[in-house]
Enzyme design. Sequence first.
Site, PDB file in Angstrom:
ATOM      1  N   TYR A 234     -10.014  -6.712  -9.062  1.00 22.64           N
ATOM      2  CA  TYR A 234      -8.705  -6.064  -9.013  1.00 22.64           C
ATOM      3  C   TYR A 234      -8.215  -5.907 -10.448  1.00 22.64           C
ATOM      4  O   TYR A 234      -8.441  -6.788 -11.282  1.00 22.64           O
ATOM      5  CB  TYR A 234      -7.737  -6.941  -8.204  1.00 22.64           C
TER       6      TYR A 234
ATOM      7  N   GLY B  73      -1.157  -3.062   8.432  1.00 20.70           N
ATOM      8  CA  GLY B  73       0.253  -3.316   8.162  1.00 20.70           C
ATOM      9  C   GLY B  73       0.958  -2.079   7.628  1.00 20.70           C
ATOM     10  O   GLY B  73       2.055  -1.722   8.061  1.00 20.70           O
TER      11      GLY B  73
ATOM     12  N   TYR C 181      -4.764   4.698  -0.530  1.00 18.79           N
ATOM     13  CA  TYR C 181      -4.145   3.453  -1.007  1.00 18.79           C
ATOM     14  C   TYR C 181      -5.015   2.245  -0.730  1.00 18.79           C
ATOM     15  O   TYR C 181      -4.629   1.106  -1.046  1.00 18.79           O
ATOM     16  CB  TYR C 181      -2.752   3.264  -0.389  1.00 18.79           C
TER      17      TYR C 181
ATOM     18  N   MET D 103     -10.947   0.152   2.807  1.00 22.57           N
ATOM     19  CA  MET D 103     -11.485  -0.877   3.700  1.00 22.57           C
ATOM     20  C   MET D 103     -12.949  -0.674   4.064  1.00 22.57           C
ATOM     21  O   MET D 103     -13.666  -1.634   4.319  1.00 22.57           O
ATOM     22  CB  MET D 103     -10.639  -0.947   4.969  1.00 22.57           C
TER      23      MET D 103
END
Lengths: 396, 396
Positions: free
Chosen positions: B91, B205, B298, B301
Amino acid sequence: MVSHRAFTSAAARLYTRSLRANHPSLRFPISIRREFSAEAKAIVFEANGKPLDVLKLHTFPLPDLTDDTILVKFLASPINPADINQVEGVYPTKPPFLTDAVSSKTPVAIGGNEGAVEILDVGKSVTQFKPGDRAIMRHTLFGTWRTHAIAKVSDLTKIPFSSSEITAVQAATASVNPTTAYRMLKEFVDMKDGDWFIQTAANSGVGRAAIQLGRLWGLKSINVVRDREDIDDLKRDLESLGATKVVTDDEIKDKGFRSAIKEWIGDKEIKLGLNCTGGESTTNIARQLSTGAHLVTYGGMARKPVTVPVSLFIFKDIHLHGYWLTRWSDSHPAEKEAIVNEIFGLLKAGELKDVPVDEALWTADMHDQERLDVFKHAVATYINGARGRKQVLVHK
Amino acid sequence: MVSHRAFTSAAARLYTRSLRANHPSLRFPISIRREFSAEAKAIVFEANGKPLDVLKLHTFPLPDLTDDTILVKFLASPINPADINQVEGVYPTKPPFLTDAVSSKTPVAIGGNEGAVEILDVGKSVTQFKPGDRAIMRHTLFGTWRTHAIAKVSDLTKIPFSSSEITAVQAATASVNPTTAYRMLKEFVDMKDGDWFIQTAANSGVGRAAIQLGRLWGLKSINVVRDREDIDDLKRDLESLGATKVVTDDEIKDKGFRSAIKEWIGDKEIKLGLNCTGGESTTNIARQLSTGAHLVTYGGMARKPVTVPVSLFIFKDIHLHGYWLTRWSDSHPAEKEAIVNEIFGLLKAGELKDVPVDEALWTADMHDQERLDVFKHAVATYINGARGRKQVLVHK
């Protein structure tokens, strides 16, 4: 319905009468008398398919010249990727399929979108053009792979220079590729003096125009080309146009190459990428972009999709767009005309160099089969890659 | 250097003195006396690696409370994808590796970015918070996988509602996912009442927040989820939140499905796509977008790049962007705070429903190994997919 022979002969009489009526003092120039007939030869297709299978040579009777129309003779007509895609039926805009109602009952479409013409005659209410003027197509879908046409004033943009200042081939290739490069360098990023852009297929017509416009506007460029035997010649060629750096796909995909690029750009940024390939080549240039940069796709020569890692979107904040000159031109006709005229000026001044061209030559004495063979040879050359040379139908 | 025992005991004495100094009339609340020690338990890593390999339970001596700091007790701390990526070292923002200089000489980083806390005590110049207040982290990189911390005023955003109005878990999950959904629905397209958006991983979410914010703002949504055994239950669940349509990846990749979508949207357009997968699922939603639409990535996955056909860029004029809340929050702190408060209001009003949560429970009487086991179980559940359930460390 009249026969073909009767129709064309009627048209020829009408044309002659109209020409004399409009220019009572004008004697037919020898060149027009010799080469003009009321027929036009055109490269057409009855159905979409592989270009080498479906393209035909077709003879059309020309409609009569009317008060507000213009008789034009084509001088040069490029074979562009979009033209080929239209023949294949895989392009979103499609030329009209028309029946000429005399020579054929099967509707046919005339190929080609870009072209330069000479005005042979004008209807009596036409004031914008006179015989001897030259023009290019103002819009797409005219059907430019032909010898003659009856056009409207709104079909044409005048070439403001003589043939000794801009050749017909230069003019015929001025409206699509340089304008695309021009707009892409302006539309997405406010590029400042010393900013960098990077592009795939830098040896294409658009790529060469981008290099030269970039040079004129103070922009620096990293130009990616496929590796080839004469790579050193190509590098020198593109550098002579103003390419700051020329690299091969193989060089740029090496991770170690990023440090070389960092050294080149110093504290400047690569704010824009121009992509006309797709596949690995596009991914390679996407990885070189600075944070917040824009990557513009205007072609897909590799016939592969655009593939970009998720992290470049999220963490490098890169933005991807497409550019289709046709859409922009339709919504910005005045700006388009202004840019084309600016490009004419740059061509005349020698600031924009000719793209390398293979001329497919049609002469007045050619038989139909010869014309078709010459044209198909050019199409085959295009399909086989053409090594950066634009194929242009030229009429002598 | 003092021993660990000596240090913590000194810290405890100082803490008690400070508490009494600030609140001379305040008797220690029983809950604080019982549960507070001058030590904090935290989930840390000494080096990047696979989370199940590198995560450790570590005991920290807390620094002393000073005039301008705040003693907080963590109530709930989610395990978000970015947290896991930080542990893995993949990250772009990285938590600081610090040496506490007493219990360990090896620098460690505390994991976790999002969390809800209760204020236990404040330094005497702190006026913005008082004991008993609740707050969430204002920024990332605080390290929220722990029991206690000494924070600064600028680290915290007050929760303006009581625990009966907003639970700690709701508050702890309010700042990242709903804010991301909120901004993505606003930032790229001026969405009008009745406009459509389409999204992958609609059960995430962010996906659930986008559905509900869309419903509140008059937007319609096509929500793509992976096929599963209980697909009908999931469809009903998302529809109950306000999803206009819920479809599976398998359904939407069928070319015939486009006519169904056309029927749904009628004369409206799909102006926005939200993507947190990559790979085929992203390509599928890109194909459904209307001309001129924007596709925002964004997350990734599926751990596959974003792949989009060249023609969608050129002829459909679609634009691709990324969204990283951290970047936006850093440059828009006041707007971020306003949105978080708006979201608190929607949570209180029941307009935003809880995300499905698995609670990883830490109780005061747990041994270190138990705490680590509970946390690692939650991480393993996350890594194995968690079927749309958010893993949250909860302190009781």
